[in-house]
Design a protein around this motif. Structure first.
Motif, short mmCIF file in Angstrom:
data_model
loop_
_atom_site.label_atom_id
_atom_site.label_comp_id
_atom_site.label_asym_id
_atom_site.label_seq_id
_atom_site.Cartn_x
_atom_site.Cartn_y
_atom_site.Cartn_z
N GLU A 282 20.81 8.88 71.37
CA GLU A 282 21.77 7.95 70.79
C GLU A 282 21.15 7.08 69.70
OE1 GLU A 282 23.34 5.90 74.21
OE2 GLU A 282 24.80 7.48 74.59
N ARG A 283 20.39 7.76 68.80
CA ARG A 283 19.82 7.07 67.65
C ARG A 283 20.54 7.51 66.38
NH1 ARG A 283 13.68 7.81 66.79
NH2 ARG A 283 14.22 6.34 65.12
N PRO A 284 20.73 6.60 65.43
CA PRO A 284 21.33 7.00 64.15
C PRO A 284 20.41 7.97 63.41
CG PRO A 284 21.34 4.60 64.42
CD PRO A 284 20.46 5.15 65.49
N LEU A 285 20.98 9.03 62.89
CA LEU A 285 20.18 10.05 62.20
C LEU A 285 19.45 9.46 60.99
CD1 LEU A 285 19.33 12.99 61.92
CD2 LEU A 285 21.47 13.43 60.68
N GLU A 286 20.08 8.47 60.33
CA GLU A 286 19.47 7.92 59.13
C GLU A 286 18.19 7.14 59.42
OE1 GLU A 286 23.07 5.32 60.23
OE2 GLU A 286 22.58 7.46 60.09
N GLU A 287 17.88 6.89 60.68
CA GLU A 287 16.62 6.22 61.03
C GLU A 287 15.42 7.14 60.94
OE1 GLU A 287 18.18 2.93 64.34
OE2 GLU A 287 16.83 4.56 64.93
N ILE A 288 15.66 8.44 60.81
CA ILE A 288 14.58 9.42 60.94
C ILE A 288 14.39 10.18 59.63
CG2 ILE A 288 13.71 11.39 62.26
CD1 ILE A 288 15.87 10.43 64.43
N THR A 289 13.21 10.09 59.06
CA THR A 289 12.87 10.79 57.82
C THR A 289 12.12 12.08 58.13
OG1 THR A 289 12.71 8.73 56.56
CG2 THR A 289 11.53 10.63 55.68
N LEU A 290 12.49 13.14 57.45
CA LEU A 290 11.77 14.41 57.57
C LEU A 290 10.75 14.51 56.45
CD1 LEU A 290 11.21 17.28 58.52
CD2 LEU A 290 13.23 18.04 57.23
N LEU A 291 9.49 14.59 56.84
CA LEU A 291 8.41 14.79 55.88
C LEU A 291 7.96 16.25 55.96
CD1 LEU A 291 6.55 13.26 53.85
CD2 LEU A 291 4.89 13.08 55.72
N ALA A 292 8.12 16.99 54.88
CA ALA A 292 7.72 18.40 54.84
C ALA A 292 6.23 18.49 54.53
CB ALA A 292 8.54 19.15 53.80
N VAL A 293 5.46 19.02 55.46
CA VAL A 293 4.01 19.10 55.28
C VAL A 293 3.68 20.40 54.55
CG1 VAL A 293 1.78 19.16 56.44
CG2 VAL A 293 3.62 17.71 57.34
N SER A 294 3.32 20.25 53.28
CA SER A 294 3.15 21.40 52.40
C SER A 294 1.70 21.77 52.16
CB SER A 294 3.84 21.12 51.06
OG SER A 294 3.54 19.82 50.57
N LYS A 295 0.79 21.26 52.97
CA LYS A 295 -0.63 21.57 52.77
C LYS A 295 -0.86 23.08 52.85
CE LYS A 295 -2.08 21.08 57.62
NZ LYS A 295 -2.99 20.40 58.56
N THR A 296 -1.71 23.57 51.99
CA THR A 296 -2.11 24.97 51.82
C THR A 296 -0.99 25.85 51.28
OG1 THR A 296 -1.59 25.99 53.99
CG2 THR A 296 -3.65 24.71 53.84
N LYS A 297 0.19 25.29 51.06
CA LYS A 297 1.30 26.09 50.57
C LYS A 297 1.37 26.03 49.04
CE LYS A 297 2.50 27.49 54.55
NZ LYS A 297 2.31 28.92 54.90
N PRO A 298 1.80 27.11 48.40
CA PRO A 298 1.83 27.13 46.94
C PRO A 298 2.96 26.28 46.37
CG PRO A 298 2.78 29.14 47.82
CD PRO A 298 2.20 28.39 48.99
N VAL A 299 2.86 25.98 45.09
CA VAL A 299 3.89 25.23 44.39
C VAL A 299 5.26 25.90 44.55
CG1 VAL A 299 4.72 24.73 42.05
CG2 VAL A 299 2.40 24.07 42.72
N SER A 300 5.27 27.21 44.57
CA SER A 300 6.55 27.93 44.70
C SER A 300 7.26 27.58 46.00
CB SER A 300 6.33 29.44 44.60
OG SER A 300 5.45 29.88 45.62
N ALA A 301 6.49 27.38 47.08
CA ALA A 301 7.11 27.02 48.36
C ALA A 301 7.69 25.62 48.29
CB ALA A 301 6.07 27.11 49.48
N VAL A 302 6.99 24.71 47.61
CA VAL A 302 7.51 23.35 47.44
C VAL A 302 8.79 23.40 46.60
CG1 VAL A 302 7.03 21.05 46.51
CG2 VAL A 302 5.22 22.34 47.67
N GLU A 303 8.78 24.23 45.56
CA GLU A 303 9.98 24.37 44.72
C GLU A 303 11.17 24.84 45.55
OE1 GLU A 303 8.45 27.04 41.81
OE2 GLU A 303 7.89 25.44 40.41
N ASP A 304 10.92 25.78 46.46
CA ASP A 304 12.00 26.29 47.31
C ASP A 304 12.53 25.18 48.22
OD1 ASP A 304 11.56 28.71 46.12
OD2 ASP A 304 10.47 29.59 47.82
#
Length: 239
Positions: free
Chosen positions: A28-50
Protein backbone atom coordinates in the motif's frame (compact mmCIF):
# COMPACT_ATOMS: atom_id res chain seq x y z
CA UNK A 1 16.85 -12.70 -30.21
CA UNK A 2 19.66 -10.55 -28.81
CA UNK A 3 19.14 -9.18 -25.30
CA UNK A 4 20.30 -5.84 -26.64
CA UNK A 5 17.52 -5.56 -29.19
CA UNK A 6 15.20 -2.70 -28.25
CA UNK A 7 12.05 -4.79 -28.10
CA UNK A 8 13.70 -7.12 -25.56
CA UNK A 9 15.04 -4.39 -23.28
CA UNK A 10 11.78 -2.49 -23.64
CA UNK A 11 9.79 -5.60 -22.66
CA UNK A 12 12.13 -6.24 -19.73
CA UNK A 13 11.65 -2.67 -18.52
CA UNK A 14 7.89 -3.04 -18.79
CA UNK A 15 8.06 -6.26 -16.77
CA UNK A 16 10.22 -4.67 -14.06
CA UNK A 17 7.92 -1.67 -13.82
CA UNK A 18 4.96 -4.00 -13.41
CA UNK A 19 6.80 -5.89 -10.66
CA UNK A 20 7.54 -2.60 -8.87
CA UNK A 21 3.89 -1.57 -9.16
CA UNK A 22 2.73 -4.93 -7.81
CA UNK A 23 5.13 -4.75 -4.88
CA UNK A 24 3.97 -1.21 -4.11
CA UNK A 25 0.33 -2.30 -4.16
CA UNK A 26 1.00 -5.18 -1.78
CA UNK A 27 2.40 -2.84 0.85
CA UNK A 28 0.00 0.00 0.00
CA UNK A 29 2.71 2.45 -1.06
CA UNK A 30 2.26 5.08 -3.79
CA UNK A 31 4.11 4.00 -6.92
CA UNK A 32 5.53 7.50 -7.38
CA UNK A 33 7.59 7.03 -4.21
CA UNK A 34 9.79 4.45 -5.95
CA UNK A 35 12.40 5.30 -8.59
CA UNK A 36 13.75 2.67 -10.97
CA UNK A 37 17.48 3.02 -11.55
CA UNK A 38 18.66 0.99 -14.55
CA UNK A 39 22.13 -0.38 -13.80
CA UNK A 40 23.92 -0.24 -17.14
CA UNK A 41 27.44 -1.19 -16.06
CA UNK A 42 29.35 -3.24 -18.66
CA UNK A 43 26.51 -2.70 -21.14
CA UNK A 44 27.11 -0.94 -24.47
CA UNK A 45 25.74 2.47 -25.43
CA UNK A 46 23.29 0.71 -27.73
CA UNK A 47 21.65 -1.01 -24.74
CA UNK A 48 21.29 2.33 -22.96
CA UNK A 49 19.77 3.79 -26.14
CA UNK A 50 17.22 0.97 -26.18
CA UNK A 51 16.32 1.64 -22.55
CA UNK A 52 15.94 5.36 -23.26
CA UNK A 53 13.64 4.54 -26.16
CA UNK A 54 11.50 2.62 -23.66
CA UNK A 55 11.24 5.69 -21.41
CA UNK A 56 14.07 5.07 -18.93
CA UNK A 57 16.04 8.20 -17.99
CA UNK A 58 17.94 7.27 -14.78
CA UNK A 59 21.02 5.07 -15.04
CA UNK A 60 23.59 3.68 -12.60
CA UNK A 61 27.24 3.00 -13.36
CA UNK A 62 29.80 1.18 -11.20
CA UNK A 63 32.98 1.96 -13.13
CA UNK A 64 34.07 5.57 -13.30
CA UNK A 65 35.60 5.77 -16.78
CA UNK A 66 32.91 3.64 -18.38
CA UNK A 67 30.28 5.88 -16.84
CA UNK A 68 32.05 9.08 -17.92
CA UNK A 69 32.26 7.79 -21.50
CA UNK A 70 28.52 7.08 -21.57
CA UNK A 71 27.69 10.45 -20.03
CA UNK A 72 29.77 12.17 -22.73
CA UNK A 73 28.04 10.14 -25.45
CA UNK A 74 24.61 11.27 -24.30
CA UNK A 75 25.55 14.86 -23.44
CA UNK A 76 22.79 17.25 -24.43
CA UNK A 77 20.16 14.51 -24.62
CA UNK A 78 16.64 15.79 -24.15
CA UNK A 79 14.98 15.02 -21.87
CA UNK A 80 18.08 15.05 -19.71
CA UNK A 81 19.38 11.73 -18.39
CA UNK A 82 20.26 11.34 -14.71
CA UNK A 83 23.51 9.50 -13.96
CA UNK A 84 24.24 7.84 -10.62
CA UNK A 85 27.64 6.54 -9.58
CA UNK A 86 26.98 3.39 -7.55
CA UNK A 87 30.38 1.68 -7.33
CA UNK A 88 33.22 1.87 -4.81
CA UNK A 89 35.01 5.20 -5.23
CA UNK A 90 38.76 5.62 -4.92
CA UNK A 91 40.18 9.04 -4.09
CA UNK A 92 42.04 9.28 -7.40
CA UNK A 93 38.76 8.91 -9.31
CA UNK A 94 36.69 11.37 -7.28
CA UNK A 95 37.23 14.30 -9.65
CA UNK A 96 35.71 12.42 -12.58
CA UNK A 97 32.62 11.62 -10.50
CA UNK A 98 32.36 15.20 -9.20
CA UNK A 99 32.64 16.65 -12.69
CA UNK A 100 30.30 14.29 -14.54
CA UNK A 101 27.70 12.51 -12.44
CA UNK A 102 24.46 13.85 -10.95
CA UNK A 103 24.51 11.51 -7.94
CA UNK A 104 27.12 9.59 -5.96
CA UNK A 105 25.54 6.82 -3.90
CA UNK A 106 28.68 5.41 -2.32
CA UNK A 107 30.07 8.06 0.03
CA UNK A 108 31.50 6.13 2.96
CA UNK A 109 34.22 8.35 4.42
CA UNK A 110 34.94 12.00 5.06
CA UNK A 111 37.89 12.18 2.64
CA UNK A 112 35.71 11.18 -0.32
CA UNK A 113 33.01 13.68 0.65
CA UNK A 114 35.58 16.46 0.97
CA UNK A 115 37.09 15.70 -2.43
CA UNK A 116 33.71 15.55 -4.13
CA UNK A 117 32.74 18.87 -2.54
CA UNK A 118 35.99 20.57 -3.56
CA UNK A 119 35.99 19.14 -7.08
CA UNK A 120 32.35 19.80 -8.00
CA UNK A 121 32.39 22.44 -10.76
CA UNK A 122 30.84 25.78 -9.83
CA UNK A 123 28.64 25.78 -12.93
CA UNK A 124 26.93 22.53 -11.97
CA UNK A 125 24.20 22.03 -9.37
CA UNK A 126 25.34 20.47 -6.08
CA UNK A 127 26.12 16.77 -6.30
CA UNK A 128 23.37 14.62 -4.76
CA UNK A 129 24.97 12.08 -2.42
CA UNK A 130 24.01 9.05 -0.38
CA UNK A 131 25.93 7.56 2.51
CA UNK A 132 26.64 3.88 1.90
CA UNK A 133 25.92 1.67 4.90
CA UNK A 134 27.49 -1.79 5.23
CA UNK A 135 24.33 -3.16 6.79
CA UNK A 136 25.47 -6.80 6.73
CA UNK A 137 28.95 -5.97 8.10
CA UNK A 138 30.72 -7.71 5.23
CA UNK A 139 34.49 -7.28 5.04
CA UNK A 140 34.30 -7.38 1.23
CA UNK A 141 31.78 -4.53 0.99
CA UNK A 142 32.23 -0.78 1.21
CA UNK A 143 30.15 1.30 3.58
CA UNK A 144 30.08 2.41 7.19
CA UNK A 145 28.32 1.06 10.25
CA UNK A 146 24.87 2.40 11.09
CA UNK A 147 26.16 4.03 14.26
CA UNK A 148 28.65 6.08 12.21
CA UNK A 149 26.05 7.62 9.90
CA UNK A 150 25.12 10.65 12.00
CA UNK A 151 28.70 11.91 12.41
CA UNK A 152 29.46 11.67 8.68
CA UNK A 153 26.07 13.18 7.81
CA UNK A 154 26.72 16.28 9.91
CA UNK A 155 30.05 16.81 8.14
CA UNK A 156 28.49 16.37 4.67
CA UNK A 157 25.65 18.77 5.48
CA UNK A 158 28.22 21.53 5.98
CA UNK A 159 29.59 21.10 2.44
CA UNK A 160 28.04 23.63 0.00
CA UNK A 161 28.56 21.60 -3.17
CA UNK A 162 26.94 18.41 -1.85
CA UNK A 163 23.33 17.65 -0.93
CA UNK A 164 22.85 14.68 1.38
CA UNK A 165 19.79 12.82 0.14
CA UNK A 166 19.83 9.65 2.23
CA UNK A 167 21.30 6.17 2.47
CA UNK A 168 22.33 3.29 0.21
CA UNK A 169 23.02 -0.35 1.01
CA UNK A 170 23.97 -3.61 -0.67
CA UNK A 171 23.00 -6.29 1.87
CA UNK A 172 24.47 -9.77 1.80
CA UNK A 173 22.67 -12.10 -0.59
CA UNK A 174 19.72 -13.69 1.17
CA UNK A 175 17.02 -15.88 -0.38
CA UNK A 176 14.59 -15.87 2.56
CA UNK A 177 12.03 -13.07 2.17
CA UNK A 178 11.57 -12.68 5.93
CA UNK A 179 15.31 -12.26 6.44
CA UNK A 180 15.49 -9.79 3.55
CA UNK A 181 12.73 -7.75 5.20
CA UNK A 182 14.56 -7.74 8.52
CA UNK A 183 17.80 -6.42 7.03
CA UNK A 184 16.06 -3.83 4.87
CA UNK A 185 14.05 -2.79 7.93
CA UNK A 186 17.30 -1.84 9.64
CA UNK A 187 18.00 0.52 6.76
CA UNK A 188 14.51 2.02 7.00
CA UNK A 189 15.12 2.71 10.68
CA UNK A 190 18.54 4.20 9.88
CA UNK A 191 16.96 6.62 7.39
CA UNK A 192 14.36 7.68 9.95
CA UNK A 193 17.16 8.40 12.44
CA UNK A 194 19.06 10.39 9.80
CA UNK A 195 15.96 12.47 9.01
CA UNK A 196 15.97 13.81 12.57
CA UNK A 197 19.15 15.74 11.81
CA UNK A 198 18.74 15.95 8.02
CA UNK A 199 15.06 16.40 7.07
CA UNK A 200 15.92 16.61 3.36
CA UNK A 201 17.14 12.99 3.42
CA UNK A 202 14.35 11.39 1.41
CA UNK A 203 16.13 8.58 -0.43
CA UNK A 204 16.68 4.95 0.54
CA UNK A 205 18.53 3.17 -2.28
CA UNK A 206 18.23 -0.57 -1.77
CA UNK A 207 16.90 -3.56 -3.62
CA UNK A 208 18.20 -5.28 -6.73
CA UNK A 209 16.86 -7.90 -9.12
CA UNK A 210 16.71 -10.73 -6.54
CA UNK A 211 15.38 -8.86 -3.51
CA UNK A 212 13.37 -5.95 -4.92
CA UNK A 213 9.95 -6.91 -3.45
CA UNK A 214 11.32 -7.08 0.09
CA UNK A 215 13.18 -3.79 -0.35
CA UNK A 216 10.03 -2.03 -1.49
CA UNK A 217 8.02 -3.52 1.36
CA UNK A 218 10.63 -2.20 3.80
CA UNK A 219 10.55 1.34 2.38
CA UNK A 220 13.05 1.55 -0.48
CA UNK A 221 12.59 4.66 -2.61
CA UNK A 222 15.09 3.62 -5.30
CA UNK A 223 15.69 0.12 -6.64
CA UNK A 224 18.81 -0.63 -8.67
CA UNK A 225 18.01 -3.14 -11.39
CA UNK A 226 20.46 -4.40 -13.99
CA UNK A 227 20.18 -8.07 -14.91
CA UNK A 228 16.38 -8.10 -15.17
CA UNK A 229 16.58 -5.23 -17.68
CA UNK A 230 19.75 -5.83 -19.66
CA UNK A 231 20.42 -9.54 -19.09
CA UNK A 232 23.49 -11.17 -17.56
CA UNK A 233 26.67 -9.13 -17.61
CA UNK A 234 29.85 -10.05 -19.44
CA UNK A 235 32.57 -8.61 -17.21
CA UNK A 236 35.22 -9.55 -19.75
CA UNK A 237 33.69 -6.94 -22.05
CA UNK A 238 34.24 -4.08 -19.59
CA UNK A 239 36.72 -1.50 -20.82
Amino acid sequence: MSLNQPQTIGKNLQDVREQIAAAARRCERPLEEITLLAVSKTKPVSAVEDAIAAGQLAFGENYVQEGVDKIAHFAGHQPALIWHFIGPLQSNKSRLVAENFDWCQTVDRLKIAQRLNEQRPADLPPLQVLIQVNISDEASKSGIAVDEVAALAIQIMAMPNLVLRGLMAIPAAETDHTRQLAVFGQMRDALKALQVICPQADTLSMGMTDDMPAAIAAGSTMVRIGTAIFGARDYNAKQ
